[in-house]
Design a protein around this motif. Structure first.
Motif, mmCIF file in Angstrom:
data_model
loop_
_atom_site.group_PDB
_atom_site.id
_atom_site.type_symbol
_atom_site.label_atom_id
_atom_site.label_comp_id
_atom_site.label_asym_id
_atom_site.label_seq_id
_atom_site.Cartn_x
_atom_site.Cartn_y
_atom_site.Cartn_z
ATOM 1 N N LYS A 56 0.824 -1.210 0.000
ATOM 2 C CA LYS A 56 0.000 0.000 0.000
ATOM 3 C C LYS A 56 0.857 1.259 0.000
ATOM 4 O O LYS A 56 0.436 2.303 -0.504
ATOM 5 C CB LYS A 56 -0.922 0.001 1.226
ATOM 6 C CG LYS A 56 -1.951 -1.118 1.210
ATOM 7 C CD LYS A 56 -2.793 -1.092 2.479
ATOM 8 C CE LYS A 56 -3.806 -2.242 2.489
ATOM 9 N NZ LYS A 56 -4.612 -2.253 3.735
ATOM 10 N N ASN A 57 2.062 1.143 0.576
ATOM 11 C CA ASN A 57 2.948 2.311 0.638
ATOM 12 C C ASN A 57 4.401 1.862 0.489
ATOM 13 O O ASN A 57 5.099 1.645 1.485
ATOM 14 C CB ASN A 57 2.755 3.057 1.959
ATOM 15 C CG ASN A 57 3.615 4.312 2.032
ATOM 16 O OD1 ASN A 57 4.223 4.723 1.034
ATOM 17 N ND2 ASN A 57 3.686 4.920 3.206
ATOM 18 N N ASP A 100 6.975 3.394 -0.088
ATOM 19 C CA ASP A 100 7.956 4.331 0.469
ATOM 20 C C ASP A 100 8.053 4.251 1.997
ATOM 21 O O ASP A 100 8.772 5.052 2.606
ATOM 22 C CB ASP A 100 7.597 5.767 0.073
ATOM 23 C CG ASP A 100 7.835 6.010 -1.412
ATOM 24 O OD1 ASP A 100 8.801 5.428 -1.949
ATOM 25 O OD2 ASP A 100 7.059 6.765 -2.026
ATOM 26 N N ASP A 101 7.346 3.310 2.587
ATOM 27 C CA ASP A 101 7.405 3.159 4.049
ATOM 28 C C ASP A 101 8.711 2.438 4.408
ATOM 29 O O ASP A 101 8.790 1.206 4.448
ATOM 30 C CB ASP A 101 6.198 2.362 4.556
ATOM 31 C CG ASP A 101 6.069 2.417 6.076
ATOM 32 O OD1 ASP A 101 7.114 2.587 6.754
ATOM 33 O OD2 ASP A 101 4.943 2.283 6.585
#
Length: 275
Positions: free
Chosen positions: A202-203, A205-206
């Motif tokens: 979902k992300n 860049d986390d």
């Protein structure tokens, strides 16, 4: 100090000296210097009871033995090791002078215990290894090899806090750093990698989640997958959390060893990303 007779001498002195050094005081009750020296020897017996065995021989009652050993004046001290006389002196010495003589034999005894521990370690006899090393530590408390081996044995016994306390004192050794690096990952909480991956989908860049995934891979021994994730963090942000990804990669390299092909491969990749 225990008295030993000519009849007991071979068993109590010669044979026991093959296990640890034996100090023998040749004396007589009519000898005034002997009586002056006796309290000093008794004090040293208490201080060196782990390193030496102490005996007394009354030359009046054991004249033949005294003659065999060439005792011409008393008090005479002889130190036996491995069945042989390794030191001899006559007359009253100060406590400090005698301590300096005894101390010369302690490193040899500690070294012997370390070698015995190494043999036992190869056989997987961990309890006996620990006993030998603790005895060596009592003789030479600052010996780095003893600390390293105690750290290793406590790690193998899963006594992690004890292992860390010893290994942190000897980080000049690669083995100590390797085990400390492994312990670092071992002590991180267990997490579900699949759940972490769903969060990352979902992300992407986390970076924190990527670090957590990488660490879980290390815990499972999946080092290539872990290094890939750490490398991805560095690609996205070299300075993230004070370069934590690079530092964790270095810990993985320590675990793998400098000669591992995977270490060489990812060292090259790390250099390419950094520079």
């Amino acid at each position: 100090m225990k008295e030993v007779t000519e009849k007991e001498f071979k068993k109590d002195v010669i044979e026991k000296s093959k296990e640890k050094p034996v100090l023998v005081d040749f004396w007589a009750d009519w000898c005034q210097p002997c009586l002056i020296f006796s309290p000093i020897l008794e004090e040293l017996e208490k201080e060196y009871h782990q390193e030496f065995i102490f005996y007394k021989v009354n030359i009046k009652e054991n004249e033949s033995l005294a003659l065999q050993l060439g005792i011409q004046a008393i008090p005479t001290i002889k130190i036996f090791k491995d069945g042989k006389v390794v030191a001899s002196f006559t007359g009253v010495l100060s406590k400090q002078k005698l301590k300096s003589i005894l101390d010369k034999f302690i490193p040899q005894q500690a070294e012997k215990l370390i070698k015995e521990a190494e043999t036992l370690l190869k056989e997987g006899r961990f309890e006996e290894v620990e006993k030998k090393l603790k005895e060596a530590e009592s003789l030479k408390p600052d010996n780095p090899q003893v600390k390293l081996k105690l750290g290793l044995i406590y790690f193998k016994k899963n006594e992690i806090e004890k292992a860390k306390s010893y290994l942190k004192e000897v980080t000049q050794f690669e083995d100590a750093n390797r085990i400390l690096s492994y312990i670092y990952f071992l002590e991180t909480p267990e997490e579900d990698i699949d759940k972490l991956k769903k969060i990352l989908e979902k992300n992407p860049d986390d970076l924190e989640v990527r670090l957590r995934i990488a660490t879980q891979y290390v815990k499972k021994g999946k080092y290539r997958e872990a290094l890939d994730e750490y490398l991805e963090v560095i690609k996205r942000n070299k300075k993230y959390k004070d370069e934590i990804a690079r530092k964790l990669m270095l810990k993985v390299f320590l675990i793998l060893g400098n000669d591992a092909s995977l270490t060489h491969e990812y060292q090259r990749k790390l250099v390419q990303v950094l520079f």
